[in-house]
Design an enzyme around this catalytic site. Structure first.
Site, mmCIF file in Angstrom:
data_model
loop_
_atom_site.group_PDB
_atom_site.id
_atom_site.type_symbol
_atom_site.label_atom_id
_atom_site.label_comp_id
_atom_site.label_asym_id
_atom_site.label_seq_id
_atom_site.Cartn_x
_atom_site.Cartn_y
_atom_site.Cartn_z
ATOM 1 N N CYS A 77 0.823 -1.209 0.000
ATOM 2 C CA CYS A 77 0.000 0.000 0.000
ATOM 3 C C CYS A 77 0.868 1.275 0.000
ATOM 4 O O CYS A 77 1.538 1.538 -0.991
ATOM 5 C CB CYS A 77 -0.990 -0.068 1.154
ATOM 6 S SG CYS A 77 -2.433 0.955 0.857
ATOM 7 N N HIS A 168 -3.104 -5.248 1.801
ATOM 8 C CA HIS A 168 -2.415 -5.460 3.081
ATOM 9 C C HIS A 168 -2.444 -6.927 3.511
ATOM 10 O O HIS A 168 -3.329 -7.309 4.292
ATOM 11 C CB HIS A 168 -3.125 -4.659 4.184
ATOM 12 C CG HIS A 168 -3.001 -3.187 4.057
ATOM 13 N ND1 HIS A 168 -1.983 -2.468 4.646
ATOM 14 C CD2 HIS A 168 -3.785 -2.285 3.414
ATOM 15 C CE1 HIS A 168 -2.142 -1.184 4.376
ATOM 16 N NE2 HIS A 168 -3.217 -1.048 3.629
ATOM 17 N N GLU A 170 -0.600 -8.230 5.666
ATOM 18 C CA GLU A 170 -0.269 -8.282 7.106
ATOM 19 C C GLU A 170 -1.505 -8.108 7.988
ATOM 20 O O GLU A 170 -1.434 -8.319 9.196
ATOM 21 C CB GLU A 170 0.801 -7.220 7.438
ATOM 22 C CG GLU A 170 0.315 -5.775 7.578
ATOM 23 C CD GLU A 170 -0.032 -5.107 6.252
ATOM 24 O OE1 GLU A 170 0.045 -5.752 5.189
ATOM 25 O OE2 GLU A 170 -0.394 -3.913 6.289
HETATM 26 N N1 GLN Z 1 -3.526 6.427 0.956
HETATM 27 C C1 GLN Z 1 -2.275 6.140 1.561
HETATM 28 C C2 GLN Z 1 -1.132 6.896 0.869
HETATM 29 O O1 GLN Z 1 -1.360 7.532 -0.101
HETATM 30 C C3 GLN Z 1 -1.994 4.647 1.553
HETATM 31 C C4 GLN Z 1 -3.022 3.920 2.386
HETATM 32 C C5 GLN Z 1 -2.537 2.658 3.018
HETATM 33 O O2 GLN Z 1 -1.323 2.400 3.126
HETATM 34 N N2 GLN Z 1 -3.447 1.897 3.534
HETATM 35 O O3 GLN Z 1 -0.024 6.858 1.314
#
Ligand code: GLN
Length: 195
Positions: A77, A168, A170
């Site tokens: 992410c 994710h 994790e």
């Molecule tokens: N929206 C976040 C970003 O731009 C990422 C979101 C997440 O890691 N769950 O960094």
């Protein structure tokens, strides 16, 4: 073998736990000096802008140097955003380690978070995948393999020693994605030893 988790902000504990459950020595990495004993590094989800801001004291330079040297990285992410060569709407990348372009928050707002299951190439079928304000991959370079798609959009990819997921792993009990990264790190350490 030790694997680090960038421990500045975000889902740090969850990654440490997944790695520990696989029998790996997992350590939080907060400053450049913490990088010396580790053989691979996980970039957790959280807020990419915040994580980058907290990378101080030569940390960013050292991570960029390692990216050029082919060090094993796994970004989930926000971690994927930190490792992307191109970020839509941003002039510069943070630690360009994988030749992809990403769009931040493309999966929607926090309230639109969702969980699904995906077939991930080389990892397995029905892998649970949690999306929270997730980035989507908009372009992949020639050397990049797309490992999974959601609604046709690439959400997991690999190039050399770099693995990224929009979602994710994790936050679930399924350890297959982490196990895959651990084997990437093991393979890369074996190469170093025999070189
Ligand atoms: N929206 C976040 C970003 O731009 C990422 C979101 C997440 O890691 N769950 O960094």
């Amino acid at each position: 073998m030790e694997i680090g988790v960038l421990g500045l902000q975000g889902a740090v504990r969850e990654h440490l736990k997944s790695l520990s459950l696989l029998g790996v020595d997992a350590v939080a990495v907060k400053k450049a000096a913490d990088l010396s004993p580790i053989s691979g590094l996980v970039f957790p989800g959280g807020e990419s802008t915040a994580i980058a801001l907290l990378c101080s004291g030569g940390m960013l330079d050292e991570l960029r140097r390692r990216a050029r040297a082919g060090f094993p990285f796994f970004g989930t992410c926000a971690g994927m955003i930190l490792l992307a060569k191109e970020i839509e709407g941003h002039d510069e990348a943070y630690i360009p380690a994988i030749d992809i372009a990403v769009a931040r928050n493309a999966s929607g707002r926090q309230v639109e978070s969702f969980e699904t299951s995906l077939d991930v190439e080389g990892i397995g079928n029905d892998v649970p995948a949690v999306f929270i304000r997730a980035p989507y991959i908009r372009r992949v370079g020639k050397g990049v393999t797309v490992l999974a798609r959601h609604a046709g959009i690439p959400v997991a990819a690999r190039q050399g020693n770099v693995l990224v997921t929009s979602f994710h792993p994790e936050l679930t009990d399924d350890l297959r994605v982490h196990r895959h990264f651990v084997s990437m790190v093991e393979a890369s350490s074996r190469k170093e030893v025999s070189a």
